[in-house]
Design a protein around this motif. Structure first.
Motif, PDB file in Angstrom:
ATOM      1  N   ILE A 153     109.394  53.121 -23.322  1.00 24.58           N
ATOM      2  CA  ILE A 153     109.295  51.732 -22.903  1.00 24.58           C
ATOM      3  C   ILE A 153     109.375  51.622 -21.379  1.00 24.58           C
ATOM      4  CG2 ILE A 153     110.333  49.442 -23.115  1.00 24.58           C
ATOM      5  CD1 ILE A 153     109.044  50.484 -25.674  1.00 24.58           C
ATOM      6  N   TYR A 154     110.239  52.443 -20.785  1.00 25.71           N
ATOM      7  CA  TYR A 154     110.416  52.416 -19.334  1.00 25.71           C
ATOM      8  C   TYR A 154     111.050  53.733 -18.930  1.00 25.71           C
ATOM      9  CZ  TYR A 154     112.064  50.895 -14.706  1.00 25.71           C
ATOM     10  OH  TYR A 154     112.297  50.785 -13.367  1.00 25.71           O
ATOM     11  N   GLU A 155     110.670  54.250 -17.755  1.00 23.22           N
ATOM     12  CA  GLU A 155     111.231  55.518 -17.302  1.00 23.22           C
ATOM     13  C   GLU A 155     111.330  55.544 -15.780  1.00 23.22           C
ATOM     14  OE1 GLU A 155     108.588  58.582 -18.647  1.00 23.22           O
ATOM     15  OE2 GLU A 155     107.149  58.240 -17.048  1.00 23.22           O
ATOM     16  N   ARG A 156     112.227  56.406 -15.298  1.00 24.03           N
ATOM     17  CA  ARG A 156     112.376  56.579 -13.853  1.00 24.03           C
ATOM     18  C   ARG A 156     112.884  57.981 -13.563  1.00 24.03           C
ATOM     19  NH1 ARG A 156     116.813  53.093 -10.784  1.00 24.03           N
ATOM     20  NH2 ARG A 156     118.069  54.954 -11.182  1.00 24.03           N
ATOM     21  N   TYR A 157     112.295  58.630 -12.578  1.00 21.95           N
ATOM     22  CA  TYR A 157     112.776  59.928 -12.122  1.00 21.95           C
ATOM     23  C   TYR A 157     113.867  59.706 -11.074  1.00 21.95           C
ATOM     24  CZ  TYR A 157     108.841  62.218 -14.399  1.00 21.95           C
ATOM     25  OH  TYR A 157     107.939  62.683 -15.331  1.00 21.95           O
ATOM     26  N   ASP A 158     114.952  60.488 -11.174  1.00 24.50           N
ATOM     27  CA  ASP A 158     116.059  60.371 -10.236  1.00 24.50           C
ATOM     28  C   ASP A 158     116.358  61.719  -9.607  1.00 24.50           C
ATOM     29  OD1 ASP A 158     117.113  57.563 -10.186  1.00 24.50           O
ATOM     30  OD2 ASP A 158     117.109  57.889 -12.352  1.00 24.50           O
ATOM     31  N   TYR A 159     116.887  61.667  -8.382  1.00 21.31           N
ATOM     32  CA  TYR A 159     116.982  62.860  -7.542  1.00 21.31           C
ATOM     33  C   TYR A 159     118.099  63.812  -7.936  1.00 21.31           C
ATOM     34  CZ  TYR A 159     121.066  60.821  -5.217  1.00 21.31           C
ATOM     35  OH  TYR A 159     122.304  60.297  -4.952  1.00 21.31           O
ATOM     36  N   LYS A 160     118.994  63.418  -8.843  1.00 16.52           N
ATOM     37  CA  LYS A 160     120.086  64.299  -9.227  1.00 16.52           C
ATOM     38  C   LYS A 160     120.317  64.233 -10.729  1.00 16.52           C
ATOM     39  CE  LYS A 160     123.769  60.907  -8.378  1.00 16.52           C
ATOM     40  NZ  LYS A 160     125.070  60.676  -7.711  1.00 16.52           N
ATOM     41  N   SER A 169     121.452  50.468 -21.927  1.00  9.18           N
ATOM     42  CA  SER A 169     120.557  49.357 -21.607  1.00  9.18           C
ATOM     43  C   SER A 169     120.708  48.332 -22.721  1.00  9.18           C
ATOM     44  CB  SER A 169     119.101  49.826 -21.498  1.00  9.18           C
ATOM     45  OG  SER A 169     118.618  50.262 -22.766  1.00  9.18           O
ATOM     46  N   ASP A 170     120.365  47.089 -22.430  1.00 12.26           N
ATOM     47  CA  ASP A 170     120.471  46.034 -23.438  1.00 12.26           C
ATOM     48  C   ASP A 170     119.252  45.131 -23.323  1.00 12.26           C
ATOM     49  OD1 ASP A 170     121.642  44.741 -25.555  1.00 12.26           O
ATOM     50  OD2 ASP A 170     122.965  43.499 -24.321  1.00 12.26           O
ATOM     51  N   ARG A 171     118.626  44.871 -24.448  1.00 11.78           N
ATOM     52  CA  ARG A 171     117.417  44.055 -24.490  1.00 11.78           C
ATOM     53  C   ARG A 171     117.779  42.584 -24.314  1.00 11.78           C
ATOM     54  NH1 ARG A 171     112.101  44.576 -23.815  1.00 11.78           N
ATOM     55  NH2 ARG A 171     112.367  46.687 -24.616  1.00 11.78           N
ATOM     56  N   THR A 175     110.405  41.239 -23.005  1.00 15.31           N
ATOM     57  CA  THR A 175     109.881  41.920 -21.823  1.00 15.31           C
ATOM     58  C   THR A 175     110.954  42.429 -20.867  1.00 15.31           C
ATOM     59  OG1 THR A 175     109.677  39.781 -20.685  1.00 15.31           O
ATOM     60  CG2 THR A 175     107.731  40.609 -21.872  1.00 15.31           C
ATOM     61  N   HIS A 176     112.206  41.985 -21.011  1.00 13.12           N
ATOM     62  CA  HIS A 176     113.223  42.297 -20.010  1.00 13.12           C
ATOM     63  C   HIS A 176     114.406  43.047 -20.612  1.00 13.12           C
ATOM     64  CE1 HIS A 176     110.906  39.196 -17.946  1.00 13.12           C
ATOM     65  NE2 HIS A 176     111.425  39.631 -16.809  1.00 13.12           N
ATOM     66  N   VAL A 177     114.876  44.020 -19.839  1.00 12.20           N
ATOM     67  CA  VAL A 177     115.997  44.866 -20.243  1.00 12.20           C
ATOM     68  C   VAL A 177     116.973  44.960 -19.072  1.00 12.20           C
ATOM     69  CG1 VAL A 177     116.689  47.215 -20.893  1.00 12.20           C
ATOM     70  CG2 VAL A 177     114.630  46.219 -21.876  1.00 12.20           C
ATOM     71  N   VAL A 178     118.272  44.927 -19.358  1.00 11.90           N
ATOM     72  CA  VAL A 178     119.279  45.154 -18.328  1.00 11.90           C
ATOM     73  C   VAL A 178     119.763  46.595 -18.470  1.00 11.90           C
ATOM     74  CG1 VAL A 178     121.114  44.167 -19.786  1.00 11.90           C
ATOM     75  CG2 VAL A 178     121.463  44.390 -17.313  1.00 11.90           C
ATOM     76  N   VAL A 179     119.928  47.283 -17.344  1.00 13.86           N
ATOM     77  CA  VAL A 179     120.217  48.720 -17.346  1.00 13.86           C
ATOM     78  C   VAL A 179     121.487  49.004 -16.542  1.00 13.86           C
ATOM     79  CG1 VAL A 179     119.353  51.013 -16.689  1.00 13.86           C
ATOM     80  CG2 VAL A 179     117.758  49.269 -17.526  1.00 13.86           C
ATOM     81  N   ALA A 180     122.322  49.896 -17.067  1.00 14.59           N
ATOM     82  CA  ALA A 180     123.484  50.420 -16.339  1.00 14.59           C
ATOM     83  C   ALA A 180     123.039  51.663 -15.584  1.00 14.59           C
ATOM     84  CB  ALA A 180     124.615  50.762 -17.315  1.00 14.59           C
ATOM     85  N   VAL A 190     114.952  44.748 -15.457  1.00 14.63           N
ATOM     86  CA  VAL A 190     113.579  45.164 -15.203  1.00 14.63           C
ATOM     87  C   VAL A 190     112.654  44.553 -16.246  1.00 14.63           C
ATOM     88  CG1 VAL A 190     113.829  47.283 -16.564  1.00 14.63           C
ATOM     89  CG2 VAL A 190     112.055  47.156 -14.795  1.00 14.63           C
ATOM     90  N   ASN A 191     111.481  44.148 -15.801  1.00  8.33           N
ATOM     91  CA  ASN A 191     110.407  43.745 -16.700  1.00  8.33           C
ATOM     92  C   ASN A 191     109.697  45.030 -17.129  1.00  8.33           C
ATOM     93  OD1 ASN A 191     107.817  42.977 -17.750  1.00  8.33           O
ATOM     94  ND2 ASN A 191     107.977  41.008 -16.705  1.00  8.33           N
ATOM     95  N   THR A 192     109.842  45.405 -18.405  1.00 10.84           N
ATOM     96  CA  THR A 192     109.315  46.693 -18.847  1.00 10.84           C
ATOM     97  C   THR A 192     107.791  46.699 -18.956  1.00 10.84           C
ATOM     98  OG1 THR A 192     109.673  46.052 -21.163  1.00 10.84           O
ATOM     99  CG2 THR A 192     111.426  47.302 -20.073  1.00 10.84           C
ATOM    100  N   GLU A 193     107.158  45.526 -18.877  1.00  9.50           N
ATOM    101  CA  GLU A 193     105.696  45.489 -18.900  1.00  9.50           C
ATOM    102  C   GLU A 193     105.129  45.693 -17.501  1.00  9.50           C
ATOM    103  OE1 GLU A 193     104.407  41.916 -20.814  1.00  9.50           O
ATOM    104  OE2 GLU A 193     104.970  42.623 -22.822  1.00  9.50           O
ATOM    105  N   THR A 194     105.748  45.053 -16.499  1.00  8.07           N
ATOM    106  CA  THR A 194     105.252  45.193 -15.127  1.00  8.07           C
ATOM    107  C   THR A 194     105.991  46.275 -14.350  1.00  8.07           C
ATOM    108  OG1 THR A 194     106.805  43.552 -14.240  1.00  8.07           O
ATOM    109  CG2 THR A 194     104.704  42.736 -15.118  1.00  8.07           C
ATOM    110  N   GLU A 195     107.143  46.723 -14.885  1.00  9.38           N
ATOM    111  CA  GLU A 195     108.026  47.705 -14.246  1.00  9.38           C
ATOM    112  C   GLU A 195     108.591  47.190 -12.913  1.00  9.38           C
ATOM    113  OE1 GLU A 195     106.312  51.586 -14.038  1.00  9.38           O
ATOM    114  OE2 GLU A 195     106.158  51.777 -16.220  1.00  9.38           O
ATOM    115  N   VAL A 196     108.695  45.892 -12.790  1.00  7.70           N
ATOM    116  CA  VAL A 196     109.260  45.263 -11.590  1.00  7.70           C
ATOM    117  C   VAL A 196     110.735  44.943 -11.854  1.00  7.70           C
ATOM    118  CG1 VAL A 196     109.202  43.269 -10.051  1.00  7.70           C
ATOM    119  CG2 VAL A 196     107.069  44.329 -10.832  1.00  7.70           C
TER     120      VAL A 196
END
Length: 478
Positions: A153-160, A169-171, A175-180, A190-196
């Motif tokens: 649904i959504y992903e991000r690469y992190d440096y460590k 995360s909580d829906r 379209t929107h999810v809150v992330v710890a 984050v808007n998981t459709e636009t990734e903004v």
């Protein structure tokens, strides 16, 4: 010149003395060897007798029957997500990610689950300049598909990789999810459709970097978020700052909500590096929070009364060790992920364990048909739950064994009491699943015995060579 040769009688006495000394030394050697062998046998016995494993689907133990599907995630020795059928058989299993964390049913479709997971990246490349790095994902899987396959649904690469995960995360809506975000010590939407990313709260805006964990390595360790969709806090977010020992309420316009924070840094009587606090709204007898008090080895609940948080319930037994999730179920029972107790359990309103399944390092447990977290579960005050502690449940590791006494159990209890909580849990986290306090005690006894043996052998050799060590004696006034 006087005759310095030894008389026959003196020679006999000297020989007898050396013989007694050799005999005493050999007896001590036998004792040292016996202690080391017995300690090794205790550790080997634990290793051979414990067959708990979740490394493959075939290894996963079946669970007792219950009314609903149960999902269990693991992070640590093996990263797994397992879904149990109501009859206890495994319905779904996946271990393709390095670690799995929070998992929730999708609203209106309990057989579809959404979860956070992390992959460790060990090789240098376009997404990782200095390995190890992390790939954090939110995935969804429909368990009713013929061959369920996760969808990212959504992903991000992190440096460590260390302290580089998303534990929760909580829906909020479609379209929107809150992330710890542990990596950046932030909570974001984050808007998981636009990734903004449309909203963000940085813990540094309200908490000093001198507190918490080491900055910037693992400072706040925000391990949980929950979106509140009803009651006086509707639209707000509950977040868990593990290293500050606090649960906070966040408003998207005002930021940190004053006077609603549960706990304070280093006030370990309230909570100590907690996990997965679940908010119970007014409609279910709240405001209340059920929380896994991880380093204190208990699950507890706090009720909001007269502008303060008051503890209204707690549960522990003589086995619980580093719990990391606790959900109040609609039937009044509480589902607990006991990470270093290597089990997921359900305790009823009387505090008795009514359901249990083994797990090597469980992080999260959910009953899918009951909704996410403690949705539908009532507060302890509403249910009239009574607390249970170790004293209530009986316990203590020294009461079994020969003649009613288990020396390794007693030594294990002593070791657990002496070691700081974080060190003890760190040892358990890094060790095989069959290693417990008694096994650590056996290893410690063997090491100390070996060192004592080495010291005695060194002393004997020096004495035989005529080397003596004396304390210096000084005359008064020197």
């Amino acid at each position: 010149m006087a005759d310095r040769s030894q008389s026959p009688l003196a020679a006999v006495r000297s020989g007898a003395s050396r013989g007694r000394s050799a005999l005493s030394r050999n007896r001590l050697r036998v004792v040292f060897l016996a202690v080391i062998l017995l300690s090794a046998a205790a550790v080997a016995s634990a290793a051979m007798s414990d067959d708990l494993s979740t490394a493959s689907e075939e290894d996963v133990p079946d669970a007792p029957a219950t009314e609903n599907h149960t999902v269990v995630t693991e992070s640590g020795r093996a990263g797994t997500i397992t879904v149990y059928e109501p009859d206890g058989e495994v319905a779904y299993y996946n271990n393709t990610r390095t670690k799995y964390f929070d998992a929730d049913p999708v609203e209106g479709d309990p057989m579809t689950i959404e979860y956070t997971a992390t992959d460790t990246i060990h090789s240098e490349g376009p997404t990782c300049s200095d390995p190890p790095c992390a790939l954090n994902v939110i995935e969804r899987v429909d368990l009713e598909d013929e061959n369920p396959e996760p969808e990212v649904i959504y992903e991000r690469y992190d440096y460590k990789e260390t302290a580089g995960e998303w534990h929760d995360s909580d829906r909020i809506n479609e379209t929107h999810v809150v992330v710890a975000d542990i990596v950046a010590d932030q909570v974001f939407i984050v808007n998981t459709e636009t990734e903004v990313v449309e909203w963000l709260w940085d813990a540094q805006s309200d908490f000093p970097v001198e507190g918490g964990g080491p900055y910037p390595g693992d400072w706040a360790h925000i391990n949980d978020v929950e979106y509140i969709d009803e009651g006086q806090h509707e639209g707000r977010i509950v977040a868990s700052l593990r290293n500050q020992d606090q649960v906070v309420f966040l408003d998207r316009e005002e930021g940190l909500v004053e006077n609603w924070t549960l706990g304070s840094e280093n006030d370990y009587d309230v909570q100590y590096e907690q996990h997965n606090p679940d908010y119970i709204p007014e409609s279910q007898g709240g405001p209340a929070i059920v929380v896994a008090d991880s380093e204190n080895g208990r699950v507890q609940e706090f009720q909001r009364e007269d502008g303060e948080w008051n503890r209204t319930w707690q549960w522990e037994d003589d086995r619980i060790q580093w719990p990391r999730d606790a959900d109040r179920l609609p039937n009044g029972n509480t589902l607990i992920a006991d990470s270093h107790g290597n089990r997921v359990i359900e305790v009823n309103e009387s505090g008795d364990i009514v359901w249990e399944v083994g797990s090597t390092l469980p992080y999260e447990a959910e009953r899918l048909e009951t909704g996410p977290e403690s949705e539908g579960g009532q507060s302890a005050a509403e249910l009239g739950l009574e607390s249970r502690t170790v004293d209530d449940s009986g316990g203590g590791g020294g009461s079994s064994g020969l003649f009613g006494f288990d020396p390794l159990g007693w030594a294990g209890d002593l070791l657990e009491d002496l070691l700081p909580h974080r060190i003890h849990n760190g040892l358990l986290f890094a060790s095989p699943v069959w290693m417990g306090a008694s096994e650590f005690a056996a290893v410690g006894i063997a090491i100390l015995t070996g060192l004592a043996w080495l010291g005695m052998e060194t002393r004997w050799k020096l004495r035989d060579a005529g080397v003596r060590f004396r304390l210096p004696v000084y005359r008064r006034g020197d």
